[in-house]
Scaffold this active site. Structure first.
Site, PDB file in Angstrom:
ATOM      1  N   ARG A  25       0.832  -1.220   0.000  1.00  0.00           N
ATOM      2  CA  ARG A  25       0.000   0.000   0.000  1.00  0.00           C
ATOM      3  C   ARG A  25       0.865   1.268   0.000  1.00  0.00           C
ATOM      4  NH1 ARG A  25      -2.101  -4.216  -1.146  1.00  0.00           N
ATOM      5  NH2 ARG A  25      -4.055  -4.972  -0.253  1.00  0.00           N
ATOM      6  N   ALA A  61       0.119   4.346   2.635  1.00  0.00           N
ATOM      7  CA  ALA A  61      -0.297   3.904   3.983  1.00  0.00           C
ATOM      8  C   ALA A  61       0.631   4.413   5.074  1.00  0.00           C
ATOM      9  CB  ALA A  61      -0.370   2.383   4.021  1.00  0.00           C
ATOM     10  N   LEU A  63       4.097   5.481   7.252  1.00  0.00           N
ATOM     11  CA  LEU A  63       5.358   4.854   7.680  1.00  0.00           C
ATOM     12  C   LEU A  63       5.293   3.333   7.541  1.00  0.00           C
ATOM     13  CD1 LEU A  63       8.082   5.336   9.322  1.00  0.00           C
ATOM     14  CD2 LEU A  63       6.720   4.804  11.359  1.00  0.00           C
ATOM     15  N   GLU A 111       1.461  13.214   5.362  1.00  0.00           N
ATOM     16  CA  GLU A 111       2.619  14.118   5.488  1.00  0.00           C
ATOM     17  C   GLU A 111       3.292  14.310   4.118  1.00  0.00           C
ATOM     18  OE1 GLU A 111       4.414  11.787   8.677  1.00  0.00           O
ATOM     19  OE2 GLU A 111       4.033  13.436  10.075  1.00  0.00           O
ATOM     20  N   GLU A 131      -1.810   7.429  14.367  1.00  0.00           N
ATOM     21  CA  GLU A 131      -0.618   7.253  15.202  1.00  0.00           C
ATOM     22  C   GLU A 131      -0.978   6.865  16.632  1.00  0.00           C
ATOM     23  OE1 GLU A 131      -0.860   9.377  12.767  1.00  0.00           O
ATOM     24  OE2 GLU A 131       1.047   9.547  11.732  1.00  0.00           O
ATOM     25  N   GLY A 139       5.663  12.055  12.772  1.00  0.00           N
ATOM     26  CA  GLY A 139       7.096  12.350  12.737  1.00  0.00           C
ATOM     27  C   GLY A 139       7.587  12.882  11.411  1.00  0.00           C
TER      28      GLY A 139
HETATM   29  C1  1HE Z   1       1.927  -2.143   5.569  1.00  0.00           C
HETATM   30  C2  1HE Z   1       1.451  -0.872   5.935  1.00  0.00           C
HETATM   31  C3  1HE Z   1       2.316  -0.036   6.697  1.00  0.00           C
HETATM   32  C4  1HE Z   1      -0.088  -1.861   4.794  1.00  0.00           C
HETATM   33  N1  1HE Z   1       3.531  -0.518   7.030  1.00  0.00           N
HETATM   34  N2  1HE Z   1       3.128  -2.569   5.929  1.00  0.00           N
HETATM   35  N3  1HE Z   1       0.090   3.500   8.862  1.00  0.00           N
HETATM   36  C5  1HE Z   1      -0.996   2.777   9.221  1.00  0.00           C
HETATM   37  O1  1HE Z   1      -1.275   2.570  10.377  1.00  0.00           O
HETATM   38  C6  1HE Z   1      -1.819   2.234   8.086  1.00  0.00           C
HETATM   39  C7  1HE Z   1      -1.761   0.735   8.095  1.00  0.00           C
HETATM   40  N4  1HE Z   1      -2.409   0.184   6.912  1.00  0.00           N
HETATM   41  C8  1HE Z   1      -3.747   0.060   6.783  1.00  0.00           C
HETATM   42  O2  1HE Z   1      -4.524   0.593   7.571  1.00  0.00           O
HETATM   43  C9  1HE Z   1      -4.250  -0.718   5.616  1.00  0.00           C
HETATM   44  O3  1HE Z   1      -3.194  -1.504   5.122  1.00  0.00           O
HETATM   45  C10 1HE Z   1      -4.808   0.135   4.450  1.00  0.00           C
HETATM   46  C11 1HE Z   1      -6.132   0.791   4.886  1.00  0.00           C
HETATM   47  C12 1HE Z   1      -3.832   1.197   3.989  1.00  0.00           C
HETATM   48  C13 1HE Z   1      -5.072  -0.792   3.229  1.00  0.00           C
HETATM   49  O4  1HE Z   1      -5.878  -1.888   3.613  1.00  0.00           O
HETATM   50  P1  1HE Z   1      -5.889  -3.186   2.692  1.00  0.00           P
HETATM   51  O5  1HE Z   1      -6.914  -4.129   3.286  1.00  0.00           O
HETATM   52  O6  1HE Z   1      -6.060  -2.818   1.263  1.00  0.00           O
HETATM   53  O7  1HE Z   1      -4.414  -3.827   2.790  1.00  0.00           O
HETATM   54  P2  1HE Z   1      -3.787  -4.728   3.976  1.00  0.00           P
HETATM   55  O8  1HE Z   1      -4.197  -6.150   3.775  1.00  0.00           O
HETATM   56  O9  1HE Z   1      -4.042  -4.136   5.294  1.00  0.00           O
HETATM   57  O10 1HE Z   1      -2.214  -4.572   3.679  1.00  0.00           O
HETATM   58  C14 1HE Z   1      -1.632  -5.145   2.517  1.00  0.00           C
HETATM   59  C15 1HE Z   1      -0.176  -5.359   2.834  1.00  0.00           C
HETATM   60  O11 1HE Z   1       0.449  -4.094   3.035  1.00  0.00           O
HETATM   61  C16 1HE Z   1       0.044  -6.144   4.109  1.00  0.00           C
HETATM   62  O12 1HE Z   1       1.244  -6.872   3.963  1.00  0.00           O
HETATM   63  P3  1HE Z   1       1.190  -8.445   3.594  1.00  0.00           P
HETATM   64  O13 1HE Z   1       2.634  -8.853   3.505  1.00  0.00           O
HETATM   65  O14 1HE Z   1       0.437  -9.100   4.700  1.00  0.00           O
HETATM   66  O15 1HE Z   1       0.483  -8.537   2.265  1.00  0.00           O
HETATM   67  C17 1HE Z   1       0.260  -5.060   5.143  1.00  0.00           C
HETATM   68  O16 1HE Z   1       1.018  -5.501   6.263  1.00  0.00           O
HETATM   69  C18 1HE Z   1       1.048  -4.067   4.337  1.00  0.00           C
HETATM   70  N5  1HE Z   1       0.950  -2.716   4.881  1.00  0.00           N
HETATM   71  N6  1HE Z   1       0.208  -0.720   5.435  1.00  0.00           N
HETATM   72  C19 1HE Z   1       3.911  -1.758   6.651  1.00  0.00           C
HETATM   73  N7  1HE Z   1       1.969   1.198   7.048  1.00  0.00           N
HETATM   74  C20 1HE Z   1       7.254   9.463  10.115  1.00  0.00           C
HETATM   75  S1  1HE Z   1       6.004   9.162  11.211  1.00  0.00           S
HETATM   76  C21 1HE Z   1       4.616   8.642  10.301  1.00  0.00           C
HETATM   77  C22 1HE Z   1       3.756   7.795  11.175  1.00  0.00           C
HETATM   78  C23 1HE Z   1       2.762   7.008  10.402  1.00  0.00           C
HETATM   79  O17 1HE Z   1       2.725   6.997   9.201  1.00  0.00           O
HETATM   80  S2  1HE Z   1       1.657   6.136  11.349  1.00  0.00           S
HETATM   81  C24 1HE Z   1       0.574   5.399  10.199  1.00  0.00           C
HETATM   82  C25 1HE Z   1       1.035   4.047   9.775  1.00  0.00           C
END
Ligand code: 1HE
Length: 252
Positions: A25, A61, A63, A111, A131, A139
């Site tokens: 993502r 998605a 970080l 961001e 977060e 961050g």
């Molecule tokens: C990821 C990440 C990620 C997906 N880091 N691997 N960001 C979040 O908290 C958002 C987390 N992600 C989600 O809420 C969902 O993935 C989505 C709504 C974006 C998409 O949902 P979906 O159902 O289409 O996909 P999925 O099945 O959740 O994810 C598909 C794959 O992407 C899966 O990996 P796989 O190996 O199991 O296929 C997930 O683990 C991976 N994936 N998002 C790592 N974020 C500098 S500070 C900034 C602080 C932040 O950004 S905090 C917010 C973090």
């Protein structure tokens, strides 16, 4: 040039930069941040505007949580400051960036989006700062860039509750400037990038730099800076040419 997790092509003065990690993502790992830095650094003056997109159904998605779940505080501090630098260089590179936002625009994805100057929201987009739910803090610049748009009050509420704003809310709140149907973002972004690319590069540079800095100044300093910028811009040969062309075409 090739960049890990990024697809970059240049066409007629417009660079198309696509986050290319749809299977995750478009989560931003260190290598993707390095690629963004390198791609924007490598553009030469023939690149006059940039269209920023994410491959697949989601813009970004945020970080990469897998890569960052076991870092110590000093390491996290370094990652955060690195994101700040890369996004700063994008925002203040002097080239207009037009982003297309679809699906998830979450955390660091928001961001990154806010380092772009013009944002086109597709109707399936949603915005979230989860977060708090992940036990971390923003961050990559959100406490400045998001708070400037939403205000600290609404951003606090957004972070505390982890609420999702949909595309209509996002446009209404100013997280983006245009709202289009799913799939229609790239065409509009290309058109907008072409329009901005046709401006004087110096004028684009001044708009990108001066407005943001004037925002941080007192009224007196801001007005003074505006006058100085205005005088510098008006005296350039390109400004004279453009005004002459307008006057010649319409009034003489
Ligand atoms: C990821 C990440 C990620 C997906 N880091 N691997 N960001 C979040 O908290 C958002 C987390 N992600 C989600 O809420 C969902 O993935 C989505 C709504 C974006 C998409 O949902 P979906 O159902 O289409 O996909 P999925 O099945 O959740 O994810 C598909 C794959 O992407 C899966 O990996 P796989 O190996 O199991 O296929 C997930 O683990 C991976 N994936 N998002 C790592 N974020 C500098 S500070 C900034 C602080 C932040 O950004 S905090 C917010 C973090």
């Amino acid at each position: 040039m090739t960049y890990p997790h990024l697809r970059v092509r240049v066409d007629d003065g417009i660079a198309y930069v696509e986050l290319d990690r749809a299977d995750k993502r478009n989560a931003l790992c260190n290598a993707a941040i390095d690629s963004l830095e390198a791609a924007f650094r490598d553009f030469d003056d023939s690149v006059r505007a940039v269209v920023l997109t994410g491959a697949g159904e989601h813009f970004c998605a945020g970080l990469d949580l897998a890569e960052n779940s076991t870092r110590d505080p000093l390491d996290v501090l370094r990652v955060s400051q690195r994101w700040h630098k890369v996004f700063h260089d994008m925002q203040f590179g002097g080239r207009p960036i037009v982003a297309v936002l679809q699906g998830a625009v979450i955390g660091g994805g928001l961001e990154l989006a806010l380092a772009a100057h013009v944002r086109v929201i597709e109707r399936n987009a949603f915005f979230q700062l989860p977060e708090g739910k992940r036990g971390i803090f923003v961050g990559g610049g959100a406490s400045v860039r998001v708070a400037r748009i939403l205000g600290p009050d609404r951003m606090t509420e957004m972070m505390l509750t982890g609420r999702r704003y949909d595309a209509v809310d996002g446009e209404r709140l100013g997280l983006g400037h245009y709202l289009v149907d799913a799939g229609a973002g790239l065409a509009l972004a290309t058109q907008l990038a072409r329009e901005t690319a046709a401006n004087s590069p110096l004028s684009n540079w001044a708009t990108i730099h001066a407005l943001s800095r004037i925002h941080d100044m007192s009224m007196a300093d801001g007005l003074f800076t505006e006058s100085v910028t205005s005088a510098l811009m008006l005296a350039t040969p390109e400004a004279r040419d453009r005004m002459e062309r307008f006057l010649g075409g319409t009034q003489r």
